[in-house]
Design a protein around this motif. Structure first.
Motif, PDB file in Angstrom:
ATOM      1  N   GLU A  59       0.863  -1.196   0.000  1.00 59.68           N
ATOM      2  CA  GLU A  59       0.000   0.000   0.000  1.00 59.68           C
ATOM      3  C   GLU A  59       0.890   1.233   0.000  1.00 59.68           C
ATOM      4  O   GLU A  59       0.778   2.096   0.881  1.00 59.68           O
ATOM      5  CB  GLU A  59      -0.917  -0.035   1.215  1.00 59.68           C
ATOM      6  CG  GLU A  59      -2.313   0.520   0.971  1.00 59.68           C
ATOM      7  CD  GLU A  59      -2.404   2.013   0.722  1.00 59.68           C
ATOM      8  OE1 GLU A  59      -2.156   2.431  -0.438  1.00 59.68           O
ATOM      9  OE2 GLU A  59      -2.753   2.747   1.652  1.00 59.68           O
ATOM     10  N   ASN A  60       1.779   1.282  -0.982  1.00 52.92           N
ATOM     11  CA  ASN A  60       2.704   2.416  -1.063  1.00 52.92           C
ATOM     12  C   ASN A  60       2.130   3.574  -1.868  1.00 52.92           C
ATOM     13  O   ASN A  60       2.841   4.534  -2.168  1.00 52.92           O
ATOM     14  CB  ASN A  60       4.027   1.945  -1.662  1.00 52.92           C
ATOM     15  CG  ASN A  60       4.716   0.928  -0.757  1.00 52.92           C
ATOM     16  OD1 ASN A  60       5.206   1.282   0.304  1.00 52.92           O
ATOM     17  ND2 ASN A  60       4.703  -0.339  -1.144  1.00 52.92           N
ATOM     18  N   TYR A  62      -0.439   5.397  -0.779  1.00 49.24           N
ATOM     19  CA  TYR A  62      -0.854   6.459   0.160  1.00 49.24           C
ATOM     20  C   TYR A  62       0.307   7.445   0.304  1.00 49.24           C
ATOM     21  O   TYR A  62       0.200   8.623  -0.013  1.00 49.24           O
ATOM     22  CB  TYR A  62      -1.210   5.822   1.500  1.00 49.24           C
ATOM     23  CG  TYR A  62      -1.931   6.719   2.487  1.00 49.24           C
ATOM     24  CD1 TYR A  62      -1.809   8.096   2.453  1.00 49.24           C
ATOM     25  CD2 TYR A  62      -2.747   6.167   3.472  1.00 49.24           C
ATOM     26  CE1 TYR A  62      -2.468   8.896   3.367  1.00 49.24           C
ATOM     27  CE2 TYR A  62      -3.415   6.960   4.384  1.00 49.24           C
ATOM     28  CZ  TYR A  62      -3.265   8.320   4.337  1.00 49.24           C
ATOM     29  OH  TYR A  62      -3.916   9.107   5.253  1.00 49.24           O
ATOM     30  N   TYR A  63       1.410   6.927   0.808  1.00 51.05           N
ATOM     31  CA  TYR A  63       2.647   7.705   0.765  1.00 51.05           C
ATOM     32  C   TYR A  63       3.811   6.744   0.892  1.00 51.05           C
ATOM     33  O   TYR A  63       3.646   5.612   1.326  1.00 51.05           O
ATOM     34  CB  TYR A  63       2.686   8.792   1.846  1.00 51.05           C
ATOM     35  CG  TYR A  63       2.919   8.324   3.253  1.00 51.05           C
ATOM     36  CD1 TYR A  63       1.859   7.903   4.039  1.00 51.05           C
ATOM     37  CD2 TYR A  63       4.199   8.326   3.796  1.00 51.05           C
ATOM     38  CE1 TYR A  63       2.063   7.480   5.339  1.00 51.05           C
ATOM     39  CE2 TYR A  63       4.402   7.917   5.105  1.00 51.05           C
ATOM     40  CZ  TYR A  63       3.330   7.495   5.869  1.00 51.05           C
ATOM     41  OH  TYR A  63       3.535   7.079   7.149  1.00 51.05           O
ATOM     42  N   ASN A 120       0.754  19.622  -0.312  1.00 48.43           N
ATOM     43  CA  ASN A 120       0.321  18.370  -0.948  1.00 48.43           C
ATOM     44  C   ASN A 120      -0.488  18.674  -2.225  1.00 48.43           C
ATOM     45  O   ASN A 120      -0.754  19.843  -2.525  1.00 48.43           O
ATOM     46  CB  ASN A 120      -0.539  17.543   0.020  1.00 48.43           C
ATOM     47  CG  ASN A 120      -1.589  18.387   0.710  1.00 48.43           C
ATOM     48  OD1 ASN A 120      -2.284  19.142   0.055  1.00 48.43           O
ATOM     49  ND2 ASN A 120      -1.685  18.286   2.017  1.00 48.43           N
ATOM     50  N   TYR A 147      -9.901  12.038  -7.924  1.00 40.40           N
ATOM     51  CA  TYR A 147      -9.764  11.981  -6.461  1.00 40.40           C
ATOM     52  C   TYR A 147     -10.889  12.780  -5.787  1.00 40.40           C
ATOM     53  O   TYR A 147     -11.247  13.883  -6.223  1.00 40.40           O
ATOM     54  CB  TYR A 147      -8.404  12.553  -6.075  1.00 40.40           C
ATOM     55  CG  TYR A 147      -8.016  12.280  -4.654  1.00 40.40           C
ATOM     56  CD1 TYR A 147      -7.704  10.984  -4.231  1.00 40.40           C
ATOM     57  CD2 TYR A 147      -7.963  13.301  -3.720  1.00 40.40           C
ATOM     58  CE1 TYR A 147      -7.343  10.725  -2.922  1.00 40.40           C
ATOM     59  CE2 TYR A 147      -7.598  13.052  -2.410  1.00 40.40           C
ATOM     60  CZ  TYR A 147      -7.292  11.763  -2.009  1.00 40.40           C
ATOM     61  OH  TYR A 147      -6.935  11.515  -0.712  1.00 40.40           O
ATOM     62  N   ASN A 202      -5.754   7.274  -9.271  1.00 40.39           N
ATOM     63  CA  ASN A 202      -5.212   6.660  -8.038  1.00 40.39           C
ATOM     64  C   ASN A 202      -5.849   5.318  -7.704  1.00 40.39           C
ATOM     65  O   ASN A 202      -5.206   4.459  -7.119  1.00 40.39           O
ATOM     66  CB  ASN A 202      -5.315   7.635  -6.865  1.00 40.39           C
ATOM     67  CG  ASN A 202      -6.679   7.659  -6.221  1.00 40.39           C
ATOM     68  OD1 ASN A 202      -6.925   7.049  -5.202  1.00 40.39           O
ATOM     69  ND2 ASN A 202      -7.601   8.395  -6.831  1.00 40.39           N
ATOM     70  N   HIS A 230       0.230  10.932  -8.194  1.00 40.30           N
ATOM     71  CA  HIS A 230       0.986   9.679  -8.224  1.00 40.30           C
ATOM     72  C   HIS A 230       2.039   9.604  -9.315  1.00 40.30           C
ATOM     73  O   HIS A 230       2.842   8.673  -9.329  1.00 40.30           O
ATOM     74  CB  HIS A 230       0.025   8.501  -8.433  1.00 40.30           C
ATOM     75  CG  HIS A 230      -0.723   8.178  -7.189  1.00 40.30           C
ATOM     76  ND1 HIS A 230      -0.174   7.450  -6.180  1.00 40.30           N
ATOM     77  CD2 HIS A 230      -1.959   8.528  -6.784  1.00 40.30           C
ATOM     78  CE1 HIS A 230      -1.046   7.343  -5.201  1.00 40.30           C
ATOM     79  NE2 HIS A 230      -2.144   7.996  -5.539  1.00 40.30           N
ATOM     80  N   LYS A 253       4.558  11.121  -1.806  1.00 40.13           N
ATOM     81  CA  LYS A 253       4.225   9.854  -2.456  1.00 40.13           C
ATOM     82  C   LYS A 253       5.507   9.279  -3.077  1.00 40.13           C
ATOM     83  O   LYS A 253       6.288   8.651  -2.411  1.00 40.13           O
ATOM     84  CB  LYS A 253       3.101  10.046  -3.460  1.00 40.13           C
ATOM     85  CG  LYS A 253       1.750  10.365  -2.778  1.00 40.13           C
ATOM     86  CD  LYS A 253       0.620  10.285  -3.740  1.00 40.13           C
ATOM     87  CE  LYS A 253      -0.700  10.751  -3.123  1.00 40.13           C
ATOM     88  NZ  LYS A 253      -1.280   9.813  -2.158  1.00 40.13           N
ATOM     89  N   VAL A 381      -5.202  -1.780   0.257  1.00 39.59           N
ATOM     90  CA  VAL A 381      -6.321  -0.913   0.664  1.00 39.59           C
ATOM     91  C   VAL A 381      -7.544  -1.226  -0.205  1.00 39.59           C
ATOM     92  O   VAL A 381      -7.421  -1.420  -1.417  1.00 39.59           O
ATOM     93  CB  VAL A 381      -5.949   0.593   0.591  1.00 39.59           C
ATOM     94  CG1 VAL A 381      -5.544   1.012  -0.813  1.00 39.59           C
ATOM     95  CG2 VAL A 381      -7.104   1.462   1.079  1.00 39.59           C
ATOM     96  N   ARG A 394      -6.459  -1.945  -3.947  1.00 35.01           N
ATOM     97  CA  ARG A 394      -5.362  -1.305  -4.685  1.00 35.01           C
ATOM     98  C   ARG A 394      -4.054  -1.891  -4.179  1.00 35.01           C
ATOM     99  O   ARG A 394      -3.832  -1.964  -2.964  1.00 35.01           O
ATOM    100  CB  ARG A 394      -5.384   0.207  -4.471  1.00 35.01           C
ATOM    101  CG  ARG A 394      -4.324   0.910  -5.307  1.00 35.01           C
ATOM    102  CD  ARG A 394      -4.372   2.392  -5.124  1.00 35.01           C
ATOM    103  NE  ARG A 394      -3.911   2.800  -3.798  1.00 35.01           N
ATOM    104  CZ  ARG A 394      -3.820   4.060  -3.393  1.00 35.01           C
ATOM    105  NH1 ARG A 394      -4.200   5.033  -4.207  1.00 35.01           N
ATOM    106  NH2 ARG A 394      -3.399   4.356  -2.183  1.00 35.01           N
TER     107      ARG A 394
END
Ligand SMILES: Cc1ncc(COP(=O)(O)O)c(C=O)c1O
Length: 418
Positions: A59-60, A62-63, A120, A147, A202, A230, A253, A381, A394
């Motif tokens: 789950e990379n 998200y960040y 962000n 998003y 995303n 992303h 990210k 996720v 994801r």
């Protein structure tokens, strides 16, 4: 990057040598697609991260956690700003931030006068959406797969100013770029002012043909805002080449910066007409810094951008993109076509990179994510968005992910689908 440059960056003393000098030359000559498959090389990169043994982190998206050399440098910046306190802020903060901004602009391929460092993507893109002088009946275009925060910001403008949002829906596995361009083109009317497009969706990892969409929109007098949350530092590109007017991305990210940093690019000619959210009479209407009145904020995060770029460049964006795409293809190839497994990511490898989304027929995404974690210690996720037609988990590997970890995930997925 030529061989000498590669040896210099990969062997960068500031980060510690990533690869033993004797093996450097072999890797330097290797084509990116081949290097992407060299687990031994990527194991040296993995060694720069502190990873939990408790679960496999897929789950990379998200960040990204910071690599240890970046984290160490960041802690040093926290200590320095704490130690020197207001003297640091009053004497060194501004030139330090300018240096970082200039370096980021180099990475993005634009002028420092067209780029600011924000917190962000949300702040970057909402600054643009709220910066328009919307009048009743003006229109904006966006996709159901975009998003949520940006979709909400457009809804807020609709409530406040009576502008109108036209929401298109993207095919998950398009046959051509033109099919996607047409989806957006069909929504344009004489009242359309702004089109938002994701560089990479995303929830599915779908890479959209931004240049073609931007050229079509510009030919009809419509501005283009690109959500690059992303894509920046995951894909090898320069922002101006995409042809958009505005580009926002999060640096926590794929650049591996500490939490709380992003960028906003505004094409030079578009700066003057944007209204800032916060008043700042120090800057001319044509100066992008008018959009960057942050007040007092955690400057140590901005300082660590420099260190994160060092680490990023020590790998090289082309190598990073090739490895990430290889990892995604490595697992998706094994499950495409397996009964009950549904991939929500394009099959054409050019249209995706690290991120993919997979569901199991008859299993709720939240249950799938829970089973993967509780039974197999694989962290993903759940994405369950009916309006976007995306139901699955994801899955996002990173440069430190191994093929052995992906084998565990594939085994788990097949077991759950069986
Ligand atoms: C496509 C997209 N846009 C915007 C954002 C918002 O990013 P941030 O929370 O860093 O502002 C995200 C976050 O995941 C995203 O995936």
């Amino acid at each position: 990057m030529n061989k000498r440059e590669f040896l210099r960056t990969l062997g960068s003393a500031s980060l510690g040598v990533m690869v033993a000098p004797a093996t450097l030359e072999r890797y330097a000559r290797m084509p990116y697609a081949e290097l992407a498959q060299q687990d031994a090389f990527w194991a040296t990169i993995r060694g720069k991260y502190r990873l939990t043994p408790d679960y496999i982190n897929l789950e990379n998206g998200y960040y990204s956690m910071q690599a240890e050399p970046v984290l160490d440098a960041f802690m040093g910046h926290v200590r320095r700003t704490n130690y020197e306190a207001s003297r640091y802020m009053r004497t060194a903060q501004v030139p330090d931030k300018l240096r970082v901004r200039t370096r980021l602009a180099g990475l993005a391929g634009c002028s420092a006068e067209e780029l600011i460092v924000t917190r962000n993507t949300t702040e970057s893109l909402d600054t643009v959406i709220a910066g328009y002088d919307w009048t009743p009946g003006d229109e904006a275009i966006m996709a159901a797969q975009d998003y949520g925060a940006m979709l909400d910001m457009f809804k807020l403008q609709a409530r406040r100013y009576g502008m109108v949002n036209r929401v298109v829906s993207l095919p998950h596995d398009p046959r051509s770029d033109d099919e996607l361009v047409q989806v957006y083109a069909n929504a344009i009317t004489p009242r359309t002012r702004l089109l938002m497009v994701c560089h990479m969706v995303n929830i599915t990892g779908h890479i959209l043909p931004v240049r073609a969409i931007a050229d079509m929109a510009h030919a009809r007098g419509v501005d283009v805002m690109v959500d690059g949350a992303h894509a920046f530092a995951q894909l090898d590109f320069k922002i101006p080449d995409l042809g958009g007017d505005y580009y926002g991305a999060s640096l926590h990210k794929w650049l591996g910066v500490p939490l709380g940093a992003g960028i906003l690019y505004v094409r030079r000619e578009k700066i003057e007409k944007l209204w800032p959210i916060y008043g700042d009479s120090a800057f001319a209407d044509t100066d992008i810094r008018k959009l960057n009145h942050t007040g007092t904020h955690p400057v140590h995060t901005d300082l660590a951008i420099d260190d994160a770029i060092d680490f990023h460049e020590s790998i090289g964006i082309a190598r990073k993109e090739a490895r990430l795409r290889f990892l995604q293809q490595y697992w998706t190839r094994q499950v495409r076509g397996v009964p009950r497994i549904v991939l929500n990511t394009p099959s054409d490898s050019k249209r995706s990179c690290a991120i993919a989304n997979v569901g199991v027929e008859g299993v709720k995404p939240a249950d799938l994510a829970r089973e993967l974690f509780e039974r197999f210690r694989v962290w993903t996720v759940a994405i369950d968005r009916a309006e976007a037609r995306v139901h699955g988990v994801r899955v996002t590997p990173h440069v430190y992910t191994t093929t052995a970890e992906l084998d565990t995930f594939v085994g788990a997925l097949k077991a759950l689908a069986a």
